[in-house]
Every structure is written in C-alpha cells, then in structure tokens.
Design a protein around this motif. Sequence first.
Motif, PDB file in Angstrom:
ATOM      1  N   SER A  15       0.763  -1.249   0.000  1.00 50.46           N
ATOM      2  CA  SER A  15       0.000   0.000   0.000  1.00 50.46           C
ATOM      3  C   SER A  15       0.794   1.300   0.000  1.00 50.46           C
ATOM      4  N   ASP A  18       1.219   3.417  -3.314  1.00 50.97           N
ATOM      5  CA  ASP A  18       0.100   3.555  -4.252  1.00 50.97           C
ATOM      6  C   ASP A  18      -0.800   4.724  -3.912  1.00 50.97           C
ATOM      7  N   HIS A  19      -0.297   5.666  -3.125  1.00 53.76           N
ATOM      8  CA  HIS A  19      -1.110   6.800  -2.735  1.00 53.76           C
ATOM      9  C   HIS A  19      -0.250   8.059  -2.631  1.00 53.76           C
ATOM     10  N   SER A  20      -0.903   9.200  -2.632  1.00 51.52           N
ATOM     11  CA  SER A  20      -0.304  10.491  -2.314  1.00 51.52           C
ATOM     12  C   SER A  20       0.872  10.830  -3.229  1.00 51.52           C
ATOM     13  N   LYS A  23       2.759   8.066  -5.335  1.00 52.79           N
ATOM     14  CA  LYS A  23       1.959   7.643  -6.493  1.00 52.79           C
ATOM     15  C   LYS A  23       2.036   8.687  -7.601  1.00 52.79           C
ATOM     16  N   ARG A  24       1.989   9.976  -7.215  1.00 51.82           N
ATOM     17  CA  ARG A  24       2.079  11.050  -8.196  1.00 51.82           C
ATOM     18  C   ARG A  24       3.407  10.973  -8.944  1.00 51.82           C
ATOM     19  N   ASP A  27       3.236   8.064 -11.362  1.00 47.94           N
ATOM     20  CA  ASP A  27       2.360   8.368 -12.496  1.00 47.94           C
ATOM     21  C   ASP A  27       3.035   9.307 -13.488  1.00 47.94           C
ATOM     22  N   ASP A 149       9.974   7.160   0.593  1.00 49.84           N
ATOM     23  CA  ASP A 149       9.095   8.335   0.574  1.00 49.84           C
ATOM     24  C   ASP A 149       9.906   9.618   0.713  1.00 49.84           C
TER      25      ASP A 149
END
Length: 229
Positions: A15, A18-20, A23-24, A27, A149
Amino acid sequence: MRIDIITCVPQLLASPFDHSIVKRAKDKGLASINVIDLRDYTTYAHGQLDDYAYGGGAGMVLMPEPIANCIMSLQSERKYDAIMYMTPDGEQFSQSIANRYSMVENIMILCGHYKGVDERIRQKFITHEISIGDYVLSGGELAAAVVADALVRLIPNVLSDETSALTDSFQDGLLAPPVYTRPEVYEGMSVPQVLLSGNHKAIEQWRNDQAIERTKTRRPDLYQKLLGS
C-alpha cells in the motif's frame, strides 16, 4: 529514480507506494519503486529463507545465498548507486542523507527480518547501512518505505510547489515554524497578526524566529548543533 526493495514479506509494502505524493511521482514517470520477493531467489525447499544462528541464541537469521542470488541478478541488469540495508545499527537517517541520495538514479534497499541477515552479505554487497531510529521493528520493510518516501518527494517536479520541500523541517537544521489556515479565528484562537499583514519581510522574520524558538524548546540537541556550526 529507480528504487528496488528486497523483502521476504512483500505484502507489507503493498500500500505505501500507491497513494499520495509517491503515487504522483510514479504516475509522472519520475520514480519507479519495485518490491522484489526474496523467495523467488531461494534454492531451498519450501521457499526457505532463514536458519538458526551459529553459536545458538534466540531468533532466526536470513541465509546468504537467496540474498546474494537476488542482488547479483539485479546487478546484472543495471548499475546501482547505492545498496542500502535497513538495520537498527546503521547510520541514523536524516534530511541531509535524504537530500544526498535523492540525486542518484538507482538504489537497492535490502530489508532485514527476524534477527537480520548473515553478516557476510553486509560485508560483500552493502554500501550503506541505514537506521530510522533507536528502536526495533519486525522487519526493515516499514523503514524502507520511510526512506523511499523521503527520497522521492525531493525529486524535481514531484511536488506541485518546488519550494515546499526546501522549507520542510530539518532542511536548514531547524524545525519548521507553526502554520495556520482559515478560519482567521478558531474557538477564540486567532492567527498571528503578522501573517495577515502582507509584510513579507516581517513574515519571513517571524517564521525564522518561531523556527529557532521551536527548535530550542523541542529539540535542544539540534539547537546546540546549530550554535556550534
């Protein structure tokens, strides 16, 4: 930036990436984070990765062969600027370390588990040993996620506001000052008037003073280091 994380428990990292902001970055094609299942590289029956420590004692140790197989397989595909091992006895992770490694292209992170990894792996392959604090986790996976991160958010164009990372806590050796948003008055507590003044020089001075005071009060160790610099 490419970050390859080697783990015997890949589910722990399903997890966080795959967020915040991370993830940006993915992408946008600015970062690639790959979770490598160490069990894919063992030749032992039933996917065995660990064994008892020589000399006895509690706990199991990750065996050298599967880790070596994995690292060498990855090295055959690309050159790594750093091969990190997450361990409580490593160098304390800091913003300056994050800044340094955010400039490189390929990083491999090995997650320890159980009682750690065979010492010969550390001697043969590891270039940097990193700790995120003076405490012990069940494994290095969460620590690796912290490091990844911290690095990814520093990559140019990941954050919408490029100056945001530059004003984070620790970038200048200080904690960040207090921040406020609407409403102007909340339960009788008002936003400091200087922040509403439009006087950018005065605002900058207030923020600097607040950062110094907060660091002095909450992290006297950092404040003393600042005085000595």
